[in-house]
Design an enzyme around this catalytic site. Structure first.
Site, PDB file in Angstrom:
ATOM      1  N   LYS A  59       0.911  -1.100  -0.150  1.00 23.45           N
ATOM      2  CA  LYS A  59       0.029  -0.048   0.277  1.00 23.45           C
ATOM      3  C   LYS A  59       0.887   1.619   0.260  1.00 23.45           C
ATOM      4  CE  LYS A  59      -1.708  -1.477   3.563  1.00 23.45           C
ATOM      5  NZ  LYS A  59      -2.522  -1.841   5.066  1.00 23.45           N
TER       6      LYS A  59
ATOM      7  N   THR B 133      -6.934   8.818   9.472  1.00 24.26           N
ATOM      8  CA  THR B 133      -6.809   7.679   8.537  1.00 24.26           C
ATOM      9  C   THR B 133      -6.518   6.369   9.413  1.00 24.26           C
ATOM     10  OG1 THR B 133      -4.393   8.020   8.789  1.00 24.26           O
ATOM     11  CG2 THR B 133      -5.612   8.819   6.697  1.00 24.26           C
TER      12      THR B 133
ATOM     13  N   GLY C 125      -7.204   3.222  11.293  1.00 31.71           N
ATOM     14  CA  GLY C 125      -7.783   2.111  10.970  1.00 31.71           C
ATOM     15  C   GLY C 125      -7.651   1.940   9.591  1.00 31.71           C
ATOM     16  N   THR C 126      -7.088   2.460   8.617  1.00 31.21           N
ATOM     17  CA  THR C 126      -7.317   2.361   7.057  1.00 31.21           C
ATOM     18  C   THR C 126      -6.703   0.909   6.866  1.00 31.21           C
ATOM     19  OG1 THR C 126      -5.301   3.459   7.005  1.00 31.21           O
ATOM     20  CG2 THR C 126      -7.280   4.504   6.642  1.00 31.21           C
ATOM     21  N   GLY C 127      -5.619   0.352   7.583  1.00 31.32           N
ATOM     22  CA  GLY C 127      -5.035  -0.817   6.985  1.00 31.32           C
ATOM     23  C   GLY C 127      -5.820  -1.832   7.418  1.00 31.32           C
ATOM     24  N   CYS C 128      -6.516  -1.851   8.729  1.00 33.98           N
ATOM     25  CA  CYS C 128      -7.737  -2.858   9.179  1.00 33.98           C
ATOM     26  C   CYS C 128      -8.869  -2.854   8.302  1.00 33.98           C
ATOM     27  CB  CYS C 128      -8.060  -2.621  10.408  1.00 33.98           C
ATOM     28  SG  CYS C 128      -6.942  -2.511  11.646  1.00 33.98           S
TER      29      CYS C 128
END
Length: 280
Positions: A177, A209, A211-214
């Site tokens: 990402k 941003t 929690g975007t990865g989760c």
């Protein structure tokens, strides 16, 4: 056993403010219309400002949670987030191997502050035992750098990193990402073992941003559970997270959460259209 609705199990830590971890995963599953289930690995006292404390659950109890799910409602896909140590990883790896369930890894290794969340042994276990089981692994730039012990400074570097994660570490597919790039575009790279795909979006100027990865990996897991290809799952995840950031809720005193129903404010584009230009 096939269910009337796709099912996804998330194995991760908690976020009491609801922006990340298991809470974010379950919100995402609901938005993507799959039945979400959860196994808690660690109870985390955190908010938009940072992490205040962590309590890791006993491994025996973590595995009992997994057994409770697997013997009653076997998931179509398993997704992991925060797994705190090697012992947890080894037991989770044994279960995934035993059941041969498609598996999405969000390798939660580096905090937004840049602080490493895993010791060397845990990184080695993740690399050697979990990643080879992965249908998809979704590191951000700092996490990919840790996995490969190399610097990633360009899109070409990210493409090479995604290839290495597949060919050297053994994942079926890798998404590197690009949210940590400082340029105008945030370019995500998918390598599916055959082809490289780029997913660029215009960078959104916000610090909301959390929690975007989760959320990103949870969408991928949900879409694979519904029968999507990895390519389509990543494409939908990119759109979903972009909307979640664009329509962020501006909550909290720090790095605020994304908006898990942001896509409903605009609607997801059709699978062959979108807000970004795809380069193949």
């Amino acid at each position: 056993m096939k269910h009337s609705i796709p099912t996804v199990l998330t194995i991760a830590g908690t976020d009491p403010t609801g922006g990340a971890g298991i809470q974010a995963d379950l919100k995402t599953f609901q938005e993507r219309e799959v039945f979400g289930m959860s196994v808690v690995t660690s109870v985390v006292a955190q908010n938009t400002v940072g992490v205040q404390d962590v309590q890791h659950l006993p491994i025996k109890f973590i595995m009992q949670q997994m057994e409770s799910v697997l013997t009653d409602i076997p998931p179509d896909v398993i997704k992991t987030g925060m797994i705190a140590n090697s012992e947890m990883m080894e037991e989770i790896a044994k279960t995934i191997r035993k059941h041969s369930i498609p598996y999405v890894i969000d390798p939660v290794m580096v905090a937004k502050s840049g602080h490493h969340l895993m010791d060397v042994n845990s990184i080695l276990t993740l690399t050697n035992q979990l990643i080879p089981l992965a249908t998809v692994v979704t590191p951000n730039i700092p996490e990919a750098e840790v996995l490969l012990s190399e610097s990633i400074e360009s899109v070409n570097d990210a493409e090479n990193a995604a290839k290495r994660i597949v060919h050297e570490l053994g994942a079926n597919a890798a998404v590197v990402k690009g949210g940590h790039y400082t340029r105008e575009e945030a370019v995500d790279i998918l390598y599916d073992g055959i082809s490289i795909h780029r997913f660029p979006t215009v960078r959104i100027d916000t610090n909301h941003t959390h929690g975007t990865g989760c959320t990103y990996s949870a969408v991928i897991a949900a879409e694979i559970a519904k029968g999507s290809s990895v390519y389509d799952a990543v494409r939908i995840a990119k759109l979903f997270v972009t909307d979640a950031i664009f329509y962020s809720l501006k909550l909290g005193k720090g790095n605020g959460p994304t908006n898990h129903w942001g896509h409903r404010l605009k609607g997801l584009p059709k699978i062959n259209g979108g807000i970004f230009n795809e380069l193949s």
